[in-house]
Design a protein around this motif. Structure first.
Motif, PDB file in Angstrom:
ATOM      1  N   SER A  48       0.829  -1.212   0.000  1.00  0.00           N
ATOM      2  CA  SER A  48       0.000   0.000   0.000  1.00  0.00           C
ATOM      3  C   SER A  48       0.863   1.261   0.000  1.00  0.00           C
ATOM      4  CB  SER A  48      -0.921   0.004   1.219  1.00  0.00           C
ATOM      5  OG  SER A  48      -1.889  -0.994   1.106  1.00  0.00           O
ATOM      6  N   TRP A  50      -4.256  -0.441  -5.867  1.00  0.00           N
ATOM      7  CA  TRP A  50      -4.115  -1.904  -5.963  1.00  0.00           C
ATOM      8  C   TRP A  50      -4.739  -2.438  -7.243  1.00  0.00           C
ATOM      9  CZ3 TRP A  50      -1.577  -5.996  -4.997  1.00  0.00           C
ATOM     10  CH2 TRP A  50      -2.164  -7.252  -4.958  1.00  0.00           C
ATOM     11  N   ARG A  51      -5.864  -1.812  -7.669  1.00  0.00           N
ATOM     12  CA  ARG A  51      -6.549  -2.289  -8.877  1.00  0.00           C
ATOM     13  C   ARG A  51      -5.693  -2.113 -10.128  1.00  0.00           C
ATOM     14  NH1 ARG A  51     -11.106  -4.431  -9.107  1.00  0.00           N
ATOM     15  NH2 ARG A  51     -11.736  -4.875  -7.009  1.00  0.00           N
ATOM     16  N   GLU A  79      -4.937 -11.295  -0.685  1.00  0.00           N
ATOM     17  CA  GLU A  79      -6.267 -11.454  -0.090  1.00  0.00           C
ATOM     18  C   GLU A  79      -6.614 -10.231   0.752  1.00  0.00           C
ATOM     19  OE1 GLU A  79      -7.198 -12.013   3.240  1.00  0.00           O
ATOM     20  OE2 GLU A  79      -9.288 -12.556   2.825  1.00  0.00           O
ATOM     21  N   ARG A  80      -5.621  -9.674   1.447  1.00  0.00           N
ATOM     22  CA  ARG A  80      -5.874  -8.499   2.279  1.00  0.00           C
ATOM     23  C   ARG A  80      -6.181  -7.265   1.441  1.00  0.00           C
ATOM     24  NH1 ARG A  80      -4.203  -8.352   7.699  1.00  0.00           N
ATOM     25  NH2 ARG A  80      -3.747 -10.457   8.387  1.00  0.00           N
ATOM     26  N   LEU A  81      -5.565  -7.182   0.259  1.00  0.00           N
ATOM     27  CA  LEU A  81      -5.705  -5.979  -0.564  1.00  0.00           C
ATOM     28  C   LEU A  81      -6.941  -6.041  -1.459  1.00  0.00           C
ATOM     29  CD1 LEU A  81      -1.912  -5.674  -1.390  1.00  0.00           C
ATOM     30  CD2 LEU A  81      -3.242  -4.121   0.046  1.00  0.00           C
ATOM     31  N   GLY A  82      -7.481  -7.242  -1.664  1.00  0.00           N
ATOM     32  CA  GLY A  82      -8.694  -7.392  -2.471  1.00  0.00           C
ATOM     33  C   GLY A  82      -8.505  -8.395  -3.597  1.00  0.00           C
ATOM     34  N   TYR A  83      -9.610  -9.103  -3.938  1.00  0.00           N
ATOM     35  CA  TYR A  83      -9.568 -10.124  -4.988  1.00  0.00           C
ATOM     36  C   TYR A  83      -9.737  -9.459  -6.346  1.00  0.00           C
ATOM     37  CZ  TYR A  83     -10.354 -13.733  -1.381  1.00  0.00           C
ATOM     38  OH  TYR A  83     -10.258 -14.573  -0.313  1.00  0.00           O
ATOM     39  N   THR A  84      -8.636  -9.125  -6.979  1.00  0.00           N
ATOM     40  CA  THR A  84      -8.741  -8.479  -8.289  1.00  0.00           C
ATOM     41  C   THR A  84      -8.356  -9.414  -9.424  1.00  0.00           C
ATOM     42  OG1 THR A  84      -6.482  -7.645  -8.224  1.00  0.00           O
ATOM     43  CG2 THR A  84      -8.184  -6.251  -7.241  1.00  0.00           C
ATOM     44  N   TYR A 115     -13.119 -29.296   2.925  1.00  0.00           N
ATOM     45  CA  TYR A 115     -13.600 -28.239   2.039  1.00  0.00           C
ATOM     46  C   TYR A 115     -14.218 -28.847   0.779  1.00  0.00           C
ATOM     47  CZ  TYR A 115     -13.128 -24.548  -1.482  1.00  0.00           C
ATOM     48  OH  TYR A 115     -13.363 -23.677  -2.501  1.00  0.00           O
ATOM     49  N   MET A 119     -17.550 -30.524   1.411  1.00  0.00           N
ATOM     50  CA  MET A 119     -18.684 -29.590   1.446  1.00  0.00           C
ATOM     51  C   MET A 119     -19.098 -29.199   0.031  1.00  0.00           C
ATOM     52  SD  MET A 119     -18.462 -27.243   4.846  1.00  0.00           S
ATOM     53  CE  MET A 119     -16.908 -26.419   4.673  1.00  0.00           C
ATOM     54  N   ARG A 120     -18.096 -29.013  -0.849  1.00  0.00           N
ATOM     55  CA  ARG A 120     -18.408 -28.693  -2.245  1.00  0.00           C
ATOM     56  C   ARG A 120     -19.148 -29.845  -2.916  1.00  0.00           C
ATOM     57  NH1 ARG A 120     -13.227 -25.850  -4.970  1.00  0.00           N
ATOM     58  NH2 ARG A 120     -13.759 -26.949  -6.875  1.00  0.00           N
ATOM     59  N   ARG A 163     -22.767 -30.033  -1.651  1.00  0.00           N
ATOM     60  CA  ARG A 163     -23.620 -29.000  -2.233  1.00  0.00           C
ATOM     61  C   ARG A 163     -23.933 -29.301  -3.700  1.00  0.00           C
ATOM     62  NH1 ARG A 163     -27.359 -25.245  -0.403  1.00  0.00           N
ATOM     63  NH2 ARG A 163     -28.088 -24.460  -2.397  1.00  0.00           N
ATOM     64  N   TYR A 180     -13.463 -11.304  -7.046  1.00  0.00           N
ATOM     65  CA  TYR A 180     -14.674 -11.274  -6.234  1.00  0.00           C
ATOM     66  C   TYR A 180     -15.860 -10.916  -7.106  1.00  0.00           C
ATOM     67  CZ  TYR A 180     -17.264 -10.861  -1.872  1.00  0.00           C
ATOM     68  OH  TYR A 180     -18.136 -11.070  -0.842  1.00  0.00           O
TER      69      TYR A 180
END
Lengths: 140, 380
Positions: free
Chosen positions: B31, B41-42, B64-69, B143, B146-147, B150, B244
């Motif tokens: 950052s 970040w984008r 992951e902390r900065l965003g799923y781009t 994990y 569960m997938r 579903r 995301y």
């Protein structure tokens, strides 16, 4: 932080609070795109906005999916088996947690509610508890 | 070709940062550097993270902390030169004209984590560990269980249909002397096997094991000098992390997006592919990725395995060497083992498991942190 009623303390601060003996999950809502996240986070995973607000989530939800952990790290005794589920809370978001119930009990869309799960004691001897889920019709 | 230019830098004081995790430290430095450069970040198209230790794919934790781009993030462990390596890769990516904005990041938290060990009481690592406890500690199988559960709910599929993926892969592996599990299995045996995480028994999950694999890549000019015949060319190399959209990304959606990018690079489509190697650590994965790679519609994956369309001799053979489920999955070498199998197939050297007339192979891997990498190899 000193409990006066013998009520347990949250295992982790800032993730959930305890009200009337039940957990209330703290959810982050993005002030820009309105996405909601649990556990709380400082920055939106959807749009990277840094302005997040904390809200309280519903204590009720339903199972989106689930499994029974029968074996962990090669260990087949001790804590296993236990049920883990993804739960859609009423109004969102979807959260993951332990479901306290018989391994034969779960079904997709089963109504569940938040409950406290004992997590031992802190250094001062205070009882600690984490959040978990139980079937909505479980006896309290 | 272009020159790489350093547009911004950022750092945190070295010393002790007991209130922050490794990925938290890395995200703060990124950052700061972006702010210095006047970028967001984008804008970042690729990130290379030099981190020693820190678990599997620590760089993805920073992203992951900065965003799923959706950008490709590479974690590099080159000991003391990890950060230098990250800077080199970022510079090369820009110089090669592949991206306009690349970030090199490094993070370390040796005051507590050098050589491993458990989290100190009161540390942010302990806090994250306690959150994971409340979320339900699970093996990877949990994990995917569960997938699977579903998917059974959404599409009315049966666990026996998923077991067919393991049956098919074990059959392929029985013809592969390099496979870890060379025994054939029946649906009945798979149903009776030990349960790991309901509804997945052991043969629905890949084995743990050891192994190694390598590949040599040369220029076309050098290939001509070497007289390589046939030449196997890399027609596409696509790499994405999750984006995301309607929720946190999953491997299925990331596979779809990465495959689209790979097909565009290669100028090819699913109809041009002759064989596929996928990340089938769990049986549900072949079913899902078969759809997401474009070989059938969503909801038709079960029909593909039931009709033998992904078997050798079928319309589009998957995991001809036994896949992760039977060839094995020692993590590091697995993706290169897929390339090995594809190259042998395209050379026509696969003997009893040869896909007749194979000219184009697709290779797919996903990994911790939601990454997906797709390569397309072609015999020319």
């Amino acid at each position: 932080m000193t409990p006066d009623s013998g009520a347990p303390l949250p295992l982790v601060d800032g993730v959930f609070k305890i009200a009337d003996g039940r957990p209330v999950l703290l959810v982050s809502r993005c002030s820009s795109c309105n996405e909601r996240f649990f556990p709380p986070r400082e920055r939106c995973a959807a749009c990277s906005n840094e302005n997040m607000q904390t809200e309280e989530a519903s204590q009720d939800g339903e199972l989106y999916t689930w499994t029974v952990v029968r074996e962990l790290g090669g260990q087949r005794e001790g804590f296993v088996p236990y049920v883990v589920g993804q739960i859609d809370l009423a109004g969102g978001p979807r959260v993951t947690g332990v479901v306290v119930c018989d391994p034969d009990a779960p079904a997709i869309r089963m109504p569940v509610r938040l409950c406290l799960i004992p997590q031992g004691y802190d250094d001062a001897g205070n009882e600690l508890a984490g959040y978990g889920f139980e079937p909505a019709d479980a006896k309290r | 070709m272009t020159k790489a230019v350093v547009a911004g830098v950022g750092m945190l004081p070295f010393g002790r940062h007991r209130d922050k995790t490794l990925s938290g430290l890395g995200a703060e430095a990124v950052s700061a550097a972006l702010s210095d450069a006047g970028l967001a970040w984008r804008d970042v198209q690729a990130m290379y993270c030099g981190i020693v230790g820190g678990g599997m794919n620590p760089g993805a934790g920073i992203g992951e902390r900065l965003g799923y781009t959706g950008l490709p993030i590479t974690s590099i462990d080159n000991a003391s030169a990890s950060g230098s390596s990250a800077f080199r890769e970022a510079s090369l990516a820009v110089a090669a004209g592949r991206v306009d904005v690349a970030v090199a990041a490094g993070a370390g938290k040796l005051s507590q984590s050098f050589g491993g060990g458990s989290a100190r009481p009161g540390s942010p690592e302990e806090r994250e560990a306690n959150i994971r406890i409340m979320q339900g500690i699970m093996p990877p199988a949990g994990y995917f269980a569960m997938r699977t559960r579903r998917r059974i709910h959404d599409f009315g599929s049966t666990i026996e249909q998923f077991a067919l993926v393991s049956v098919k892969n074990h059959k392929n592996a029985s013809r592969n002397p390099f496979a870890q599990l060379q025994n054939e299995l029946t649906v009945e045996q798979i149903a009776r096997a030990r349960m790991i995480a309901d509804p997945l028994t052991v043969p629905h999950c890949c084995p743990m094991g050891d192994g190694a694999a390598a590949a040599v890549v040369v220029s076309e000019k050098r290939a001509r000098q070497l007289g390589l015949q046939p030449a196997i060319t890399v027609e596409a190399s696509a790499f994405r992390s999750g984006i995301y959209r309607n929720g946190p990304p999953d491997e299925a959606e990331t596979t779809h997006l990465t495959a689209q990018e790979a097909y565009a690079q290669a100028g090819l489509g699913p109809d041009d592919i002759d064989l596929v190697q996928v990340h089938d650590a769990f049986t549900v994965e072949e079913i899902e990725y078969c759809e997401q790679l474009g070989f059938c519609e969503v909801g038709e994956g079960e029909r593909m395995i039931e009709n033998g369309e992904t078997a050798i001799g079928g319309r589009i053979p998957f995991s001809t060497d036994g896949g992760l489920l039977a060839r094995g999955h020692p993590l590091g070498p697995t993706g290169i083992a897929q390339v090995w199998e594809t190259v042998q197939q395209l050379r026509g050297l696969s003997g009893p498991r040869q896909v007749a007339g194979a000219r184009v192979g697709l290779v797919h891997m996903v990994g911790v942190g939601g990454v997906c990498i797709v390569h397309v190899l072609k015999r020319s």
